[in-house]
Design an enzyme around this catalytic site. Sequence first.
Site, PDB file in Angstrom:
ATOM      1  N   ASN A   7       0.874  -1.163   0.000  1.00  0.00           N
ATOM      2  CA  ASN A   7       0.000   0.000   0.000  1.00  0.00           C
ATOM      3  C   ASN A   7       0.915   1.218   0.000  1.00  0.00           C
ATOM      4  O   ASN A   7       1.505   1.569   1.026  1.00  0.00           O
ATOM      5  CB  ASN A   7      -0.880  -0.045   1.262  1.00  0.00           C
ATOM      6  CG  ASN A   7      -1.891   1.089   1.289  1.00  0.00           C
ATOM      7  OD1 ASN A   7      -1.864   1.982   0.440  1.00  0.00           O
ATOM      8  ND2 ASN A   7      -2.772   1.055   2.267  1.00  0.00           N
ATOM      9  N   ARG A  91      -2.700  -2.059  -3.402  1.00  0.00           N
ATOM     10  CA  ARG A  91      -3.909  -1.260  -3.217  1.00  0.00           C
ATOM     11  C   ARG A  91      -3.798  -0.068  -4.171  1.00  0.00           C
ATOM     12  O   ARG A  91      -2.822   0.674  -4.135  1.00  0.00           O
ATOM     13  CB  ARG A  91      -3.987  -0.761  -1.777  1.00  0.00           C
ATOM     14  CG  ARG A  91      -5.165   0.148  -1.577  1.00  0.00           C
ATOM     15  CD  ARG A  91      -5.260   0.594  -0.151  1.00  0.00           C
ATOM     16  NE  ARG A  91      -6.460   1.370   0.024  1.00  0.00           N
ATOM     17  CZ  ARG A  91      -6.517   2.460   0.773  1.00  0.00           C
ATOM     18  NH1 ARG A  91      -5.460   2.901   1.409  1.00  0.00           N
ATOM     19  NH2 ARG A  91      -7.649   3.110   0.892  1.00  0.00           N
ATOM     20  N   HIS A 180     -12.830   3.314  -0.037  1.00  0.00           N
ATOM     21  CA  HIS A 180     -12.795   2.322   1.064  1.00  0.00           C
ATOM     22  C   HIS A 180     -13.486   1.015   0.666  1.00  0.00           C
ATOM     23  O   HIS A 180     -13.949   0.264   1.527  1.00  0.00           O
ATOM     24  CB  HIS A 180     -13.507   2.856   2.336  1.00  0.00           C
ATOM     25  CG  HIS A 180     -12.836   4.017   2.977  1.00  0.00           C
ATOM     26  ND1 HIS A 180     -13.551   5.068   3.519  1.00  0.00           N
ATOM     27  CD2 HIS A 180     -11.531   4.294   3.196  1.00  0.00           C
ATOM     28  CE1 HIS A 180     -12.714   5.946   4.023  1.00  0.00           C
ATOM     29  NE2 HIS A 180     -11.476   5.505   3.848  1.00  0.00           N
ATOM     30  N   HIS A 208     -17.287   2.665   7.777  1.00  0.00           N
ATOM     31  CA  HIS A 208     -15.831   2.710   7.911  1.00  0.00           C
ATOM     32  C   HIS A 208     -15.494   4.086   8.480  1.00  0.00           C
ATOM     33  O   HIS A 208     -15.471   5.086   7.756  1.00  0.00           O
ATOM     34  CB  HIS A 208     -15.177   2.502   6.530  1.00  0.00           C
ATOM     35  CG  HIS A 208     -13.681   2.569   6.564  1.00  0.00           C
ATOM     36  ND1 HIS A 208     -12.861   1.465   6.448  1.00  0.00           N
ATOM     37  CD2 HIS A 208     -12.831   3.621   6.724  1.00  0.00           C
ATOM     38  CE1 HIS A 208     -11.603   1.824   6.539  1.00  0.00           C
ATOM     39  NE2 HIS A 208     -11.559   3.144   6.704  1.00  0.00           N
ATOM     40  N   LEU A 209     -15.302   4.136   9.801  1.00  0.00           N
ATOM     41  CA  LEU A 209     -15.092   5.422  10.466  1.00  0.00           C
ATOM     42  C   LEU A 209     -13.649   5.521  10.949  1.00  0.00           C
ATOM     43  O   LEU A 209     -13.293   5.020  12.018  1.00  0.00           O
ATOM     44  CB  LEU A 209     -16.064   5.567  11.652  1.00  0.00           C
ATOM     45  CG  LEU A 209     -17.548   5.252  11.360  1.00  0.00           C
ATOM     46  CD1 LEU A 209     -18.391   5.420  12.619  1.00  0.00           C
ATOM     47  CD2 LEU A 209     -18.089   6.140  10.239  1.00  0.00           C
ATOM     48  N   GLY A 210     -12.819   6.125  10.131  1.00  0.00           N
ATOM     49  CA  GLY A 210     -11.426   6.353  10.510  1.00  0.00           C
ATOM     50  C   GLY A 210     -11.139   7.830  10.349  1.00  0.00           C
ATOM     51  O   GLY A 210     -12.061   8.656  10.384  1.00  0.00           O
ATOM     52  N   ASN A 211      -9.881   8.172  10.141  1.00  0.00           N
ATOM     53  CA  ASN A 211      -9.565   9.579   9.882  1.00  0.00           C
ATOM     54  C   ASN A 211     -10.274  10.015   8.596  1.00  0.00           C
ATOM     55  O   ASN A 211     -10.799  11.116   8.498  1.00  0.00           O
ATOM     56  CB  ASN A 211      -8.047   9.730   9.780  1.00  0.00           C
ATOM     57  CG  ASN A 211      -7.625  11.147  10.014  1.00  0.00           C
ATOM     58  OD1 ASN A 211      -8.274  11.886  10.765  1.00  0.00           O
ATOM     59  ND2 ASN A 211      -6.570  11.557   9.349  1.00  0.00           N
ATOM     60  N   ARG A 241     -11.615  16.559   7.274  1.00  0.00           N
ATOM     61  CA  ARG A 241     -12.466  16.890   6.109  1.00  0.00           C
ATOM     62  C   ARG A 241     -13.886  17.177   6.563  1.00  0.00           C
ATOM     63  O   ARG A 241     -14.392  16.519   7.485  1.00  0.00           O
ATOM     64  CB  ARG A 241     -12.493  15.728   5.118  1.00  0.00           C
ATOM     65  CG  ARG A 241     -11.245  15.598   4.299  1.00  0.00           C
ATOM     66  CD  ARG A 241     -11.279  14.357   3.434  1.00  0.00           C
ATOM     67  NE  ARG A 241     -10.170  13.489   3.755  1.00  0.00           N
ATOM     68  CZ  ARG A 241     -10.118  12.186   3.473  1.00  0.00           C
ATOM     69  NH1 ARG A 241     -11.101  11.603   2.841  1.00  0.00           N
ATOM     70  NH2 ARG A 241      -9.071  11.473   3.804  1.00  0.00           N
ATOM     71  N   ASP A 283      -7.835  13.838  16.002  1.00  0.00           N
ATOM     72  CA  ASP A 283      -7.810  12.491  16.577  1.00  0.00           C
ATOM     73  C   ASP A 283      -8.984  12.336  17.536  1.00  0.00           C
ATOM     74  O   ASP A 283      -9.102  13.087  18.515  1.00  0.00           O
ATOM     75  CB  ASP A 283      -6.477  12.294  17.310  1.00  0.00           C
ATOM     76  CG  ASP A 283      -6.262  10.844  17.697  1.00  0.00           C
ATOM     77  OD1 ASP A 283      -7.156  10.255  18.337  1.00  0.00           O
ATOM     78  OD2 ASP A 283      -5.206  10.298  17.349  1.00  0.00           O
ATOM     79  N   GLY A 331     -10.542   2.885  12.673  1.00  0.00           N
ATOM     80  CA  GLY A 331     -10.074   3.403  13.973  1.00  0.00           C
ATOM     81  C   GLY A 331     -11.177   3.861  14.917  1.00  0.00           C
ATOM     82  O   GLY A 331     -11.243   3.422  16.068  1.00  0.00           O
ATOM     83  N   GLY A 333     -14.648   3.537  14.394  1.00  0.00           N
ATOM     84  CA  GLY A 333     -15.713   2.530  14.481  1.00  0.00           C
ATOM     85  C   GLY A 333     -15.341   1.377  15.404  1.00  0.00           C
ATOM     86  O   GLY A 333     -16.186   0.834  16.116  1.00  0.00           O
ATOM     87  N   ASN A 335     -13.030   1.536  17.908  1.00  0.00           N
ATOM     88  CA  ASN A 335     -12.535   1.904  19.248  1.00  0.00           C
ATOM     89  C   ASN A 335     -13.314   2.965  20.017  1.00  0.00           C
ATOM     90  O   ASN A 335     -13.072   3.132  21.209  1.00  0.00           O
ATOM     91  CB  ASN A 335     -11.090   2.412  19.131  1.00  0.00           C
ATOM     92  CG  ASN A 335     -10.156   1.356  18.603  1.00  0.00           C
ATOM     93  OD1 ASN A 335      -9.977   0.333  19.260  1.00  0.00           O
ATOM     94  ND2 ASN A 335      -9.604   1.567  17.435  1.00  0.00           N
ATOM     95  N   GLU A 385      -7.857  -4.742   5.284  1.00  0.00           N
ATOM     96  CA  GLU A 385      -7.819  -4.529   3.834  1.00  0.00           C
ATOM     97  C   GLU A 385      -6.724  -5.370   3.189  1.00  0.00           C
ATOM     98  O   GLU A 385      -6.865  -5.841   2.063  1.00  0.00           O
ATOM     99  CB  GLU A 385      -7.594  -3.037   3.546  1.00  0.00           C
ATOM    100  CG  GLU A 385      -8.826  -2.207   3.887  1.00  0.00           C
ATOM    101  CD  GLU A 385      -8.527  -0.745   4.117  1.00  0.00           C
ATOM    102  OE1 GLU A 385      -7.825  -0.439   5.113  1.00  0.00           O
ATOM    103  OE2 GLU A 385      -8.990   0.092   3.332  1.00  0.00           O
TER     104      GLU A 385
END
Length: 401
Positions: A7, A91, A180, A208-211, A241, A283, A331, A333, A335, A385
Amino acid sequence: MLILVLNCGSSSIKFRLYDMKDETQLASGLVERIGSDDAIFSYKTYKFEGSKDTLSIKNHSIGLSVILNKLTSEDVGVIKDVSEIDSVGHRVVHGGEKFSTSILINQEVIDEIEKSIPLAPLHNPPNLSGILACKEVMPNTPQVAVFDTAFHHTLPDYAFIYPLPYELYESDKIRKYGFHGISHRYVSLEAAKMMGKKLDELKIITCHLGNGASMAAIKNGKSIDTSMGFTPLEGLMMGTRCGSVDPAIVFYLMRTKNLTVDQVDNLFNKKSGLLGISGISNDARDVVAAAKSGDYRAKLALQIFAYRVKHYIGAYAAAMGGLDTIVMTAGIGENTEQIRELALSDLEFLGVKLDKNRNNTDLKKSREISADESKVKVFVIFTNEEIMIARDTKEILDRIN
Ligand code: AMP
């Protein structure tokens, strides 16, 4: 069969080496700060705890050579020779309209990925650098491209075409692509497995809830809508974003604040989201900590984030004509129970009932978090992934061999 998964980012290469006999991860690591004299190379294997070296790595080809040298080194290597690697899976963020599945890379595929650069100017060039580096360093090893956009190729036209003049779709391919996809696909497959049901009989919403964050409506195994669009800026609120906002805000800022296109781009992509609202951090951990200590803007940031997730849950349940399963991943979703609880509360009318105790118990593994009586099953599923890329690569190799 040994498969190396890569990746590649603009200044990084993440890698994992799998033995696909039983999907064992033999080695993994990361090269960061490519292009500098003090690049960092982290490496570990199933029998070696890990190392972190600082060295000069000028480009992706040198980065890849450094990785291959380590994988074949006498002391901490896991293979004797590079020729033991049967294939490399990459990827690739944007496959444009052309690629609806993973594909064996040849010159035509390289040309197409290159053509998609205007659609993903930050992501496709480094993905391509990784492919070209492999061609140079291991020319006889087949390579496979696994696209982040491919899974969303099943969106119907009324979901992917924006209500702009139709000619813009024809001339410039301005449409929703979605991203994603590798993660949405992986967690939907896992959810079906955990439910003991067939994917093609389920209506699933994957979050998919990350940064970067996106959601997908997956009906009978096919993505029928997703929240990211022409670019990864559309949809949910993210780390930095803004997600979807009134497009007229762009004209307003340019006209009344004299902002340039680049300044608005920077504002929307880098200064908004959790960071922009909280004024503290992108974060989620920092924002949750500040909210707990009573910070108004931090609390608001979490509420807006969760409200938008809830908004899409309603929209996608309607789009699919029902709902069996919700999956939380990446991340945040995986935690952040506070955001999960806010997003999933008061949805009993849809058949969704969270078990607060299950939601708050951090088991560091995939699990159900809905109550036993919940009609809709809700899962936290740790995304992977890389294994999805390795599986696709193996499947293609099996087909051609
Ligand atoms: P990702 O892009 O999937 O790596 O996710 C990054 C986001 O996940 C950041 O906002 C982090 O705050 C959040 N995150 C990652 N690990 C944790 C954790 N252990 N607890 C809470 N949030 C986390």
